[in-house]
Design an enzyme around this catalytic site. Structure first.
Site, PDB file in Angstrom:
ATOM      1  N   ASP A   1       0.869  -1.163   0.000  1.00 39.81           N
ATOM      2  CA  ASP A   1       0.000   0.000   0.000  1.00 39.81           C
ATOM      3  C   ASP A   1       0.922   1.233   0.000  1.00 39.81           C
ATOM      4  OD1 ASP A   1      -2.262   1.743   0.586  1.00 39.81           O
ATOM      5  OD2 ASP A   1      -1.480   1.823   2.635  1.00 39.81           O
TER       6      ASP A   1
ATOM      7  N   ASP B   1      -0.292   5.163   0.812  1.00 30.61           N
ATOM      8  CA  ASP B   1      -0.602   6.197   1.808  1.00 30.61           C
ATOM      9  C   ASP B   1      -0.682   5.622   3.214  1.00 30.61           C
ATOM     10  OD1 ASP B   1      -0.871   8.498   0.102  1.00 30.61           O
ATOM     11  OD2 ASP B   1      -2.657   7.528  -0.708  1.00 30.61           O
TER      12      ASP B   1
ATOM     13  N   GLU C   1      -1.026  10.905   4.386  1.00 34.29           N
ATOM     14  CA  GLU C   1      -2.391  11.385   4.642  1.00 34.29           C
ATOM     15  C   GLU C   1      -2.356  12.661   5.475  1.00 34.29           C
ATOM     16  OE1 GLU C   1      -4.720  10.471   2.976  1.00 34.29           O
ATOM     17  OE2 GLU C   1      -4.851   8.326   2.686  1.00 34.29           O
TER      18      GLU C   1
ATOM     19  N   GLU D   1     -14.390  11.184  -3.317  1.00 36.18           N
ATOM     20  CA  GLU D   1     -15.419  10.554  -2.471  1.00 36.18           C
ATOM     21  C   GLU D   1     -15.389  11.153  -1.074  1.00 36.18           C
ATOM     22  OE1 GLU D   1     -13.176   9.108  -4.373  1.00 36.18           O
ATOM     23  OE2 GLU D   1     -14.051   7.493  -5.536  1.00 36.18           O
ATOM     24  N   ARG D   2     -14.179  11.463  -0.581  1.00 42.82           N
ATOM     25  CA  ARG D   2     -14.020  12.036   0.765  1.00 42.82           C
ATOM     26  C   ARG D   2     -14.651  13.423   0.826  1.00 42.82           C
ATOM     27  NH1 ARG D   2      -8.340  11.008   1.719  1.00 42.82           N
ATOM     28  NH2 ARG D   2      -9.102   8.882   1.922  1.00 42.82           N
TER      29      ARG D   2
HETATM   30  C1  XBP Z   1      -5.456   6.239   0.340  1.00 44.28           C
HETATM   31  C2  XBP Z   1      -6.665   6.922  -0.140  1.00 44.28           C
HETATM   32  C3  XBP Z   1      -6.546   8.053  -1.090  1.00 44.28           C
HETATM   33  C4  XBP Z   1      -5.773   9.241  -0.562  1.00 44.28           C
HETATM   34  C5  XBP Z   1      -5.941  10.444  -1.450  1.00 44.28           C
HETATM   35  O1  XBP Z   1      -5.238   5.084  -0.374  1.00 44.28           O
HETATM   36  O2  XBP Z   1      -7.755   6.573   0.242  1.00 44.28           O
HETATM   37  O3  XBP Z   1      -7.846   8.465  -1.408  1.00 44.28           O
HETATM   38  O4  XBP Z   1      -6.249   9.610   0.716  1.00 44.28           O
HETATM   39  O5  XBP Z   1      -5.659  10.153  -2.768  1.00 44.28           O
HETATM   40  P1  XBP Z   1      -4.036   4.002  -0.047  1.00 44.28           P
HETATM   41  P2  XBP Z   1      -6.628  10.641  -3.940  1.00 44.28           P
HETATM   42  O6  XBP Z   1      -3.742   3.966   1.419  1.00 44.28           O
HETATM   43  O7  XBP Z   1      -4.596   2.711  -0.574  1.00 44.28           O
HETATM   44  O8  XBP Z   1      -2.831   4.414  -0.846  1.00 44.28           O
HETATM   45  O9  XBP Z   1      -6.985  12.057  -3.635  1.00 44.28           O
HETATM   46  O10 XBP Z   1      -5.794  10.495  -5.182  1.00 44.28           O
HETATM   47  O11 XBP Z   1      -7.829   9.744  -3.909  1.00 44.28           O
HETATM   48 MG    MG Z   2      -2.999   3.210   3.404  1.00 47.39          MG
END
Ligand code: XBP
Ligand code: MG
Length: 253
Positions: free
Chosen positions: A7, A9, A16, A53-54
């Protein structure tokens, strides 16, 4: 064990809290929106994956000002684009560093010829930005498959992104190990039937990851030892050296 699937983030770096969140706030301000996502609020919003979506979730569920724009999809798409531009800028400024042990483990795995992939729900440009300003863009060649929301729009907790990686690599879930940091990530890797190592972070330390193979504070380094927090194999795996290496991972899968 034939492959490691990472993964991005929260697992490779605290992108994040220090990256996306800060970039969202800069993009809101630029768009004339008075939204401000502080560290604690953003932790709640992380229950929803995907930046667009957030934002929609926040609009629908929180007491906040409403955008003037009637075309909400277009509005969120344009904020999302500028958020990702600000995100790349923050990476270029070195505002986000890799979590402990990430560089060491990736280098060891690469040197020993271990197959590797990325499975993330973030946008591809964000993966590029993180790597460009940490390990270098050439390091992306170490990953046989890089699966992002660009390739797999069905976001975690859906297993789709992991299923996609396994299919592209021609491997069974039982031959691979996933690295995750969040409940949505763990639910995704679990649904794909992958053994999973969890490195918790400030946002996820209190979550219930029961069923995961190993739960640790971070991957650790010789001078920055990890703490074992749980996991189905916690009693069997010897992490006494204080950091995760390939030999330990081989005991998990
Ligand atoms: C993390 C997410 C992403 C990021 C923001 O995914 O949910 O939405 O917060 O990125 P992971 P975007 O941990 O699987 O990497 O704004 O591009 O959605
Ligand atoms: Mg993650």
């Amino acid at each position: 064990m034939k492959a490691l699937i990472f993964d991005v983030d929260g697992t490779l770096a605290d992108t994040e809290r220090d990256g996306h969140r800060v970039a969202f706030n800069l993009a809101f301000r630029e768009a004339g929106l008075d939204w401000e996502w502080d560290v604690s609020l953003y932790g709640d919003l992380l229950s929803v994956t995907g930046g667009k979506e957030r934002m929609r979730h926040y609009l629908n569920n929180y007491d906040c000002s409403k955008p003037q724009d009637d075309d909400l999809d277009g509005f969120f798409s344009s904020i999302h684009l500028s958020k990702n531009r600000f995100y790349a800028g923050l990476m270029a400024e070195g505002k986000v560093v890799l979590r402990p042990g990430v560089q060491r483990l990736l280098e060891e795995a690469h040197q020993k010829g271990m197959r590797m992939a990325i499975a993330t729900t973030t946008t591809r440009s964000n993966v590029d930005a993180l790597f460009e300003y940490t390990l270098g863009l050439a390091t992306l060649d170490w990953f046989e498959v890089i699966a992002t929301a660009d390739e797999v729009p069905d976001k975690k907790p859906s297993p789709a992104v992991y299923d996609y990686v396994l299919e592209k690599m021609g491997l069974q879930a039982s031959e691979c190990l996933a690295f995750e940091d969040s409940l949505n990530g763990w639910n995704s890797s679990r649904a794909a039937k992958l053994a999973t190592l969890i490195t918790v972070n400030g946002y996820t330390a209190d979550f219930d990851f029961s069923g995961a193979s190993l739960i640790v504070s971070h991957l650790g380094d010789p001078d920055n030892k990890l703490e074992v927090l749980g996991g189905t194999l916690a009693e069997q795996i010897d992490c006494g050296q204080g950091y995760i290496d390939l030999q330990i991972l081989n005991d998990i899968v």
